[in-house]
Design an enzyme around this catalytic site. Structure first.
Site, short mmCIF file in Angstrom:
data_model
loop_
_atom_site.label_atom_id
_atom_site.label_comp_id
_atom_site.label_asym_id
_atom_site.label_seq_id
_atom_site.Cartn_x
_atom_site.Cartn_y
_atom_site.Cartn_z
CE1 TYR A 273 -3.63 2.65 1.23
CE2 TYR A 273 -1.66 3.63 2.23
CZ TYR A 273 -2.97 3.74 1.81
OH TYR A 273 -3.64 4.92 1.98
CD GLU B 162 -6.61 5.10 0.19
OE1 GLU B 162 -6.48 4.66 1.34
OE2 GLU B 162 -7.68 5.09 -0.42
#
Ligand code: GDP
Ligand code: MN
Length: 400
Positions: free
Chosen positions: A123, A211
């Site tokens: 991530y 993101e």
């Protein structure tokens, strides 16, 4: 990871648009072809398969919400036929994810992407940290999962670097992140390049959220953004006229679009007390007091400092377009605007719009006595609040 401030909002875009932007800044993304015509989904998906020329393609629903994978909106195709079939299946479906609400969102665009051999999912995100008033780059080995969950259950697995606005994101910070993720060899080098390109993209696009979940490493040591969620700061849109074409109004709240046309700051919420207020601070205060006396606000609405009868009427229509609204609370402080002008607007609006729920009014400030008299003699059924607390209590009582 989602934030709206009281003045202005964020503009969301689709994954395929986000990837297009990232690519321009040298952030590696897989080859892909968007399909934006629902009528020709099958045909275009077939062409996309041919164009990508691989053994595997991923058909991905494009909606302004995450969790598409779990909801059945991201699927692997291993042949042209399968790719076409999946495109037909996903296009037009009502996709429900944890971010869409139970009614889901209708899929009207797809992204057909070259499949890649994932070694590990990571991530990486950029957010504005309100505590430090700086941009934070976050990276985690726990990719593909909801980062909120990782933050709650294993915060030690999230690594952070704060960007100093004077120097910008530095090479050593990119290396430190890649090192903490446990990368080595070409994956390490590629990740460092990836982070630096991403930070540059962030700076130049006036983004308010990045993101990349997942960011993946492949068997070949490549580092790729498999997903891209990008939001822009609404307050910067005047600097980026080209973003207008990225807007997908079908993904936005209809009432919020309508409000924007009238220069109203409106955000739909889930409660039952509709709020019409002038000034963002007073609107926040009004929402607080509604909650304090046991109610739930249905919206945030700032009609602005110079609320005209037309603005008030537009505000009324927008508030009442929400079927959850069981009562409207009008809270106006006559500072710049005179209360009698607002009262005239309220009377006009109620007569024109035909309000079927109780309306509680609290007006304070310039000419409030005149306004109260106008409301009393208007022949309209209004509940007058003596002060803000009284008005909020009466509104919440009217809902119950
Ligand atoms: P989200 O569920 O809305 O966040 O959508 P994502 O774009 O993150 O896709 C969900 C999951 O699908 C990812 O975490 C990956 O595991 C998987 N996925 C996406 N693209 C590919 C790909 O090219 N190859 C493979 N094998 N899996 C993929
Ligand atoms: Mn994702």
């Amino acid at each position: 990871m989602y934030h709206r401030n009281c003045k202005g909002r964020e503009m969301k875009i689709h994954e395929y648009q986000g990837k297009e932007i990232l690519k321009r800044y040298g952030v590696p993304v897989p080859a892909s072809v968007p399909v934006t015509d629902p009528e020709r989904a099958a045909e275009l998906a077939g062409q996309a398969w041919d164009q990508l020329g691989g053994a595997v393609a991923v058909v991905k629903a494009q909606i302004h919400a995450g969790g598409r994978g779990k909801g059945g909106g991201v699927k692997l195709a291993r042949s042209r036929e399968e790719c076409v079939a999946l495109a037909e299946e996903i296009m037009g479906m009502q996709l429900v994810t944890h971010q869409t609400g139970p009614e889901g969102k209708k899929v009207q665009r797809l992204l057909v992407e070259a499949g890649c051999e994932i070694e590990h999912e990571y991530y990486v995100g950029l957010v504005l940290d309100r505590q430090t008033s700086r941009v934070t780059v976050m990276a985690s080995t726990e990719g593909g999962m909801e980062i909120e969950k990782v933050a709650a259950e294993s915060p030690e697995k999230i690594f952070k670097e704060t960007i100093d606005p004077l120097t910008g994101f530095q090479g050593f910070q990119a290396r430190r992140l890649a090192f903490k993720l446990g990368l080595s060899g070409s994956a390490f080098k590629n990740a460092v390049r990836f982070f630096l390109a991403l930070a540059k993209a962030w700076e130049e696009t006036d983004a308010s959220l990045f993101e990349i979940n997942p960011l993946v490493t492949t068997k070949q040591g490549d580092v790729l953004a498999l997903d891209a969620k990008i939001n822009f700061d609404d307050n910067s849109l005047f600097r980026h006229k080209d973003y207008a074409e990225l807007r997908d109004l079908s993904e936005e709240e209809e009432s919020e679009i309508e409000a924007a046309k009238h220069d109203l700051n409106y955000i739909k919420l889930d409660g039952t007390v509709g709020c019409m207020v002038n000034g963002a601070g007073l609107a926040m205060g009004t929402m607080d007091i509604i909650k304090y006396v046991g109610g739930e606000p249905a919206n945030f609405l700032d009609v602005g400092g110079g609320a005209s009868p037309e603005t008030v009427e537009a505000g009324f229509k927008i508030i009442l377009s929400d079927p959850n609204v069981k009562c409207v609370l009008i809270n106006i402080f006559g500072g710049i605007v005179r209360c009698d002008r607002v009262a005239a607007g309220v009377i006009q609006a109620v007569k024109n719009v035909g309000v079927e729920v109780p309306v509680v009014v609290r007006l304070a400030g310039t000419n409030h006595e005149v306004a109260a008299e106008m409301l009393r003699t208007s022949g309209i059924d209004l509940i007058v609040g003596d002060n803000l607390r009284d008005a909020a209590e009466k509104a919440v009582a009217a809902v119950k």
